[in-house]
Design a protein around this motif. Structure first.
Motif, PDB file in Angstrom:
ATOM      1  N   VAL A  53       0.867  -1.181   0.000  1.00  0.00           N
ATOM      2  CA  VAL A  53       0.000   0.000   0.000  1.00  0.00           C
ATOM      3  C   VAL A  53       0.900   1.226   0.000  1.00  0.00           C
ATOM      4  O   VAL A  53       1.814   1.333   0.822  1.00  0.00           O
ATOM      5  N   TYR A  54       0.680   2.119  -0.946  1.00  0.00           N
ATOM      6  CA  TYR A  54       1.486   3.343  -1.006  1.00  0.00           C
ATOM      7  C   TYR A  54       0.960   4.378  -0.027  1.00  0.00           C
ATOM      8  O   TYR A  54      -0.255   4.542   0.115  1.00  0.00           O
ATOM      9  N   ILE A  55       1.887   5.067   0.620  1.00  0.00           N
ATOM     10  CA  ILE A  55       1.467   6.148   1.522  1.00  0.00           C
ATOM     11  C   ILE A  55       1.864   7.500   0.929  1.00  0.00           C
ATOM     12  O   ILE A  55       2.940   7.660   0.347  1.00  0.00           O
ATOM     13  N   HIS A 267      -4.674  -0.869 -13.270  1.00  0.00           N
ATOM     14  CA  HIS A 267      -3.433  -0.246 -12.797  1.00  0.00           C
ATOM     15  C   HIS A 267      -3.632   1.038 -12.006  1.00  0.00           C
ATOM     16  O   HIS A 267      -2.677   1.596 -11.496  1.00  0.00           O
ATOM     17  N   VAL A 268      -4.833   1.540 -11.933  1.00  0.00           N
ATOM     18  CA  VAL A 268      -5.028   2.896 -11.398  1.00  0.00           C
ATOM     19  C   VAL A 268      -4.625   2.981  -9.922  1.00  0.00           C
ATOM     20  O   VAL A 268      -4.742   2.009  -9.163  1.00  0.00           O
ATOM     21  N   LEU A 269      -4.078   4.144  -9.525  1.00  0.00           N
ATOM     22  CA  LEU A 269      -3.756   4.413  -8.119  1.00  0.00           C
ATOM     23  C   LEU A 269      -5.044   4.885  -7.458  1.00  0.00           C
ATOM     24  O   LEU A 269      -5.644   5.879  -7.882  1.00  0.00           O
ATOM     25  N   LEU A 270      -5.463   4.135  -6.442  1.00  0.00           N
ATOM     26  CA  LEU A 270      -6.814   4.323  -5.901  1.00  0.00           C
ATOM     27  C   LEU A 270      -6.744   4.449  -4.382  1.00  0.00           C
ATOM     28  O   LEU A 270      -6.490   3.462  -3.687  1.00  0.00           O
ATOM     29  N   PRO A 271      -6.932   5.631  -3.841  1.00  0.00           N
ATOM     30  CA  PRO A 271      -6.832   5.763  -2.381  1.00  0.00           C
ATOM     31  C   PRO A 271      -8.078   5.321  -1.623  1.00  0.00           C
ATOM     32  O   PRO A 271      -9.198   5.484  -2.092  1.00  0.00           O
ATOM     33  N   ALA A 272      -7.813   4.770  -0.442  1.00  0.00           N
ATOM     34  CA  ALA A 272      -8.865   4.580   0.571  1.00  0.00           C
ATOM     35  C   ALA A 272      -8.797   5.866   1.396  1.00  0.00           C
ATOM     36  O   ALA A 272      -7.843   6.091   2.127  1.00  0.00           O
ATOM     37  N   THR A 273      -9.775   6.733   1.223  1.00  0.00           N
ATOM     38  CA  THR A 273      -9.646   8.126   1.671  1.00  0.00           C
ATOM     39  C   THR A 273      -9.973   8.324   3.155  1.00  0.00           C
ATOM     40  O   THR A 273     -10.589   7.477   3.798  1.00  0.00           O
ATOM     41  N   THR A 274      -9.577   9.485   3.636  1.00  0.00           N
ATOM     42  CA  THR A 274      -9.889   9.876   5.010  1.00  0.00           C
ATOM     43  C   THR A 274     -11.404   9.948   5.215  1.00  0.00           C
ATOM     44  O   THR A 274     -11.909   9.585   6.280  1.00  0.00           O
ATOM     45  N   ALA A 275     -12.132  10.391   4.198  1.00  0.00           N
ATOM     46  CA  ALA A 275     -13.596  10.458   4.322  1.00  0.00           C
ATOM     47  C   ALA A 275     -14.170   9.053   4.550  1.00  0.00           C
ATOM     48  O   ALA A 275     -15.098   8.867   5.340  1.00  0.00           O
ATOM     49  N   GLY A 291     -10.073  -3.168  -3.109  1.00  0.00           N
ATOM     50  CA  GLY A 291      -9.306  -2.880  -4.327  1.00  0.00           C
ATOM     51  C   GLY A 291      -8.521  -1.589  -4.338  1.00  0.00           C
ATOM     52  O   GLY A 291      -7.798  -1.306  -5.286  1.00  0.00           O
ATOM     53  N   ALA A 292      -8.623  -0.772  -3.272  1.00  0.00           N
ATOM     54  CA  ALA A 292      -7.796   0.438  -3.197  1.00  0.00           C
ATOM     55  C   ALA A 292      -6.348   0.042  -2.899  1.00  0.00           C
ATOM     56  O   ALA A 292      -6.084  -1.071  -2.424  1.00  0.00           O
ATOM     57  N   ASN A 293      -5.388   0.950  -3.197  1.00  0.00           N
ATOM     58  CA  ASN A 293      -3.984   0.601  -2.928  1.00  0.00           C
ATOM     59  C   ASN A 293      -3.160   1.789  -2.442  1.00  0.00           C
ATOM     60  O   ASN A 293      -1.928   1.739  -2.504  1.00  0.00           O
ATOM     61  N   VAL A 294      -3.802   2.828  -1.981  1.00  0.00           N
ATOM     62  CA  VAL A 294      -3.108   4.035  -1.527  1.00  0.00           C
ATOM     63  C   VAL A 294      -3.802   4.535  -0.259  1.00  0.00           C
ATOM     64  O   VAL A 294      -5.029   4.451  -0.162  1.00  0.00           O
ATOM     65  N   VAL A 295      -3.017   5.054   0.693  1.00  0.00           N
ATOM     66  CA  VAL A 295      -3.601   5.796   1.819  1.00  0.00           C
ATOM     67  C   VAL A 295      -2.830   7.107   1.965  1.00  0.00           C
ATOM     68  O   VAL A 295      -1.672   7.202   1.573  1.00  0.00           O
ATOM     69  N   ILE A 335      -4.667  -6.302   8.146  1.00  0.00           N
ATOM     70  CA  ILE A 335      -5.411  -6.954   7.055  1.00  0.00           C
ATOM     71  C   ILE A 335      -4.459  -7.614   6.054  1.00  0.00           C
ATOM     72  O   ILE A 335      -4.850  -7.929   4.922  1.00  0.00           O
ATOM     73  N   GLY A 336      -3.184  -7.770   6.456  1.00  0.00           N
ATOM     74  CA  GLY A 336      -2.247  -8.502   5.596  1.00  0.00           C
ATOM     75  C   GLY A 336      -1.569  -7.668   4.528  1.00  0.00           C
ATOM     76  O   GLY A 336      -1.029  -8.205   3.567  1.00  0.00           O
ATOM     77  N   TYR A 337      -1.572  -6.354   4.696  1.00  0.00           N
ATOM     78  CA  TYR A 337      -0.910  -5.473   3.736  1.00  0.00           C
ATOM     79  C   TYR A 337       0.254  -4.756   4.419  1.00  0.00           C
ATOM     80  O   TYR A 337       0.345  -4.704   5.651  1.00  0.00           O
ATOM     81  N   GLN A 338       1.124  -4.177   3.601  1.00  0.00           N
ATOM     82  CA  GLN A 338       2.349  -3.549   4.059  1.00  0.00           C
ATOM     83  C   GLN A 338       2.411  -2.126   3.502  1.00  0.00           C
ATOM     84  O   GLN A 338       2.278  -1.954   2.298  1.00  0.00           O
ATOM     85  N   VAL A 339       2.590  -1.119   4.359  1.00  0.00           N
ATOM     86  CA  VAL A 339       2.821   0.214   3.786  1.00  0.00           C
ATOM     87  C   VAL A 339       4.289   0.312   3.379  1.00  0.00           C
ATOM     88  O   VAL A 339       5.157  -0.197   4.084  1.00  0.00           O
ATOM     89  N   VAL A 340       4.555   0.924   2.236  1.00  0.00           N
ATOM     90  CA  VAL A 340       5.932   0.918   1.735  1.00  0.00           C
ATOM     91  C   VAL A 340       6.494   2.325   1.555  1.00  0.00           C
ATOM     92  O   VAL A 340       5.763   3.273   1.249  1.00  0.00           O
ATOM     93  N   THR A 341       7.807   2.428   1.749  1.00  0.00           N
ATOM     94  CA  THR A 341       8.536   3.651   1.489  1.00  0.00           C
ATOM     95  C   THR A 341       8.928   3.631   0.018  1.00  0.00           C
ATOM     96  O   THR A 341       9.893   2.998  -0.358  1.00  0.00           O
ATOM     97  N   ALA A 342       8.132   4.261  -0.808  1.00  0.00           N
ATOM     98  CA  ALA A 342       8.402   4.283  -2.249  1.00  0.00           C
ATOM     99  C   ALA A 342       7.625   5.452  -2.817  1.00  0.00           C
ATOM    100  O   ALA A 342       6.629   5.878  -2.235  1.00  0.00           O
ATOM    101  N   ARG A 343       8.117   5.978  -3.942  1.00  0.00           N
ATOM    102  CA  ARG A 343       7.363   7.053  -4.588  1.00  0.00           C
ATOM    103  C   ARG A 343       5.977   6.574  -4.987  1.00  0.00           C
ATOM    104  O   ARG A 343       5.028   7.330  -5.005  1.00  0.00           O
ATOM    105  N   GLY A 344       5.904   5.286  -5.339  1.00  0.00           N
ATOM    106  CA  GLY A 344       4.600   4.733  -5.683  1.00  0.00           C
ATOM    107  C   GLY A 344       4.039   5.310  -6.966  1.00  0.00           C
ATOM    108  O   GLY A 344       2.926   5.817  -7.008  1.00  0.00           O
ATOM    109  N   ASP A 345       4.837   5.225  -8.039  1.00  0.00           N
ATOM    110  CA  ASP A 345       4.352   5.723  -9.323  1.00  0.00           C
ATOM    111  C   ASP A 345       3.371   4.741  -9.952  1.00  0.00           C
ATOM    112  O   ASP A 345       3.316   3.571  -9.578  1.00  0.00           O
ATOM    113  N   TYR A 346       2.628   5.257 -10.894  1.00  0.00           N
ATOM    114  CA  TYR A 346       1.660   4.472 -11.678  1.00  0.00           C
ATOM    115  C   TYR A 346       2.389   3.365 -12.406  1.00  0.00           C
ATOM    116  O   TYR A 346       3.427   3.592 -13.033  1.00  0.00           O
TER     117      TYR A 346
END
Ligand code: 5AD
Ligand code: FES
Length: 348
Positions: A53-55, A267-275, A291-295, A335-346
């Motif tokens: 998961v990209y942060i 492939h889309v970058l899809l955040p699970a938003t604060t809202a 199916g989201a992959n960004v926070v 939930i079995g996911y890992q936040v990563v230190t990466a730019r997290g490009d498309y």
């Protein structure tokens, strides 16, 4: 009428759906079908992004805004909003703290604040990129002339978020005052893409007057624009706005739409938003599982958090950047996911 399972299979295979099919998926109460939609979307995200998961470090640097969108708590007519803007020094301090916490994308988000002229934005962008050349910089500062977008890009900005809000012109007119126009919004998004930004559009789920038809128009618009990012989250009323008494969007509807968007755009970058995290205590986790992959945890100084209130009951307003960062890590690990230190490009 085609059944839910056929519609989901067709969506996964062809990456599209008709207005009627969308209507079935948004209305069904068939739990097995909904689980199938969710799991196919989660598998699709995992095929491309694994369990990563990209942060993004969100810096809300000004809540002054010259616009007056009916849904938004920082609209100019809201006399209850306490206004603030961060200095360049404070913004750089947020980046410094964020960098130390492992963020490699900073998102500068703010109202349309005339104090931040193009020269000031370009100076800020250049300063951040000079200090953190390995980081991506995202701007989310609203509608601007093409020349301004070009200048920010030339100064080093990599990405731009501008939700289209709705792809239906009449609906757009019911969410915004007459001085704002749908055609200018569309012009902005096309310019951003054309200039070469990784571009994000998006909309609120359950915004007033939204219908299955307007949502279908949103999905078709996304298909046509081909953005690298899509931001969606539930509409949540803010009490001092014209929509203060309207109903909020729901978790359920937002999750369905996240899954549909993932299946349409693998492939889309899809955040699970604060809202989403605001309407349900496990909203962001549920978003990732749909199916989201960004926070996007907040890096803004705690003393201004309370003031950047687009909607009521916003979460994390009392938490330091480090608390949010590690809270998010725990939440994703749970939930079995890992936040990563990466730019997290498309990865398209
Ligand atoms: N509820 C949920 N989202 C909102 N936004 C603005 N006001 C609200 C609200 N009341 C969203 C808009 C905007 C983004 C920055 O925040 O979609 O583009
Ligand atoms: Fe901010 Fe949990 S993400 S406190």
């Amino acid at each position: 009428m085609t059944g839910e399972f056929e519609i989901i299979e067709h969506l996964a295979a062809e990456r599209t759906l008709s207005a009627e099919e969308l209507s079935v998926l948004l209305k069904t109460e068939n739990a097995d079908a909904l689980e199938k939609l969710r799991s196919l979307a989660a598998e699709t995200a995992q095929r491309i992004y694994g369990n990563e998961v990209y942060i993004r470090g969100l810096i809300e640097f000004t809540n002054y805004c010259k616009n007056d969108c009916y849904y938004c708590g920082i609209r100019r007519s809201n006399g209850e909003a306490q206004r603030y803007r961060l200095t360049e020094e404070q913004i750089l301090e947020c980046c410094k703290e964020g960098y130390g916490l492992g963020f490699r994308t900073f998102v500068l988000q703010g109202g349309e604040d005339p104090y931040f002229t193009d020269a000031r934005i370009c100076g800020l962008v250049a300063a951040i990129k000079a200090k953190y050349p390995d980081c991506a910089l995202t701007l989310s500062i609203g509608e601007k002339p093409r020349e301004s977008y070009q200048a920010y890009f030339d100064a080093g900005a990599d990405r731009y978020l501008l939700r289209h809000e709705t792809a239906d012109e009449l609906h757009y007119g019911r969410l915004h005052p007459p001085e704002m126009s749908f055609s200018n919004r569309m012009r902005c998004l096309r310019d951003l893409k054309d200039i070469g930004y990784q571009t994000g559009c998006g909309f609120m789920v359950g915004s007033p007057y939204q219908t299955t038809e307007t949502l279908h128009a949103d999905l078709m618009f996304i298909k046509e624009l081909k953005p690298e990012m899509v931001g969606i989250g539930p509409f949540i009323p803010q009490k001092d706005t014209p929509f203060g008494e309207k109903a909020a969007g729901t978790l359920e509807m937002t999750l369905r739409l996240l899954s549909i968007i993932r299946l349409m755009h693998p492939h889309v970058l899809l955040p699970a938003t604060t809202a989403l995290g605001t309407i349900h205590p496990k909203g962001r986790e549920r978003g990732i599982l749909a199916g989201a992959n960004v926070v996007m945890p907040n890096l803004s100084p705690v003393n201004v958090r309370e003031k950047y209130k687009l909607y009521d009951n916003k979460i994390c307003t009392g938490d330091e950047a480090a608390e949010c960062r590690f809270c998010m890590q725990r939440r994703m690990e749970s939930i079995g996911y890992q936040v990563v230190t990466a730019r997290g490009d498309y990865k398209g």
